[in-house]
Design an enzyme around this catalytic site. Sequence first.
Site: not given
Length: 267
Positions: A178, A239
């Site tokens: 991610s 993230h």
Amino acid sequence: MIEEESNNNDNGRSCGNNNGSSKDVRLLLLPETSSDGNPANPVTSRAPLQKIFIDDLTKADDAGSGRRQLLVWRVPWFILLMCFMQISLHLIANECMKRRLIYKPEWSGEYWRLLTYMLLHADVWHLTLNICLQCFIGVCLELEQGHCRLAVVYIAGGAAGSLFSAWLQPHLLLVGASAGVYAMLGSHVPHLVLNFSRLSHRFSRIAALLILFLSDVGFTTFHFRHNHNRNPRISLEAHMGGGVAGLLCGFIVYRRIRIRQTNQQAM
């Protein structure tokens, strides 16, 4: 008498046919005449037509070979390589390999863990989601910016994601690509800024990226409010680290793309 007349008629017809055929033959054998009435050389008269035809074939072949070279060069090899490695490791990795590749707080001296955790995923759903996202986000970037530049952004995002997680949540393990996906998503901003007038479907790209980003924000908010970020736990630190690294790194390594003209257009 009837027979003689018929024979005479037949002879006359045959003579007429012979005369007509001879005229046809003479017409076929007549040389081509030029505008001033003089006979023209048939070889030289056909030469320009043959030259045009050969030139057209040459141009088509050159353009075709150029298109083939362009297609071979514009394959997103880095994205395909990452997808292949992630899928392969998910299928063949045992517990020992996962322990050697996963990011964990006690990584002192084992610097490869800052990147190799992106090759591992928690389950099939996690793997499928990241594979689809990195193909959707990264293929256009790699085709337009090149393999090396996208690889730098992807790797920098992965390293920044693990470092952010180590700084803000030092007790957590980390798996998944991610951070690299968010790095590519953030690097779309410098890519659009540098090449906005040169990109095709630029407004559609902006709309698609905004929809993707807002959908992820909505899902993350829902997961936090209803599941308290458990099962699975989403690493917001990774993230954010990947997105910031992709944004900054994109302004450093990305370049203005050049519009290439084919041989046919240049001629």
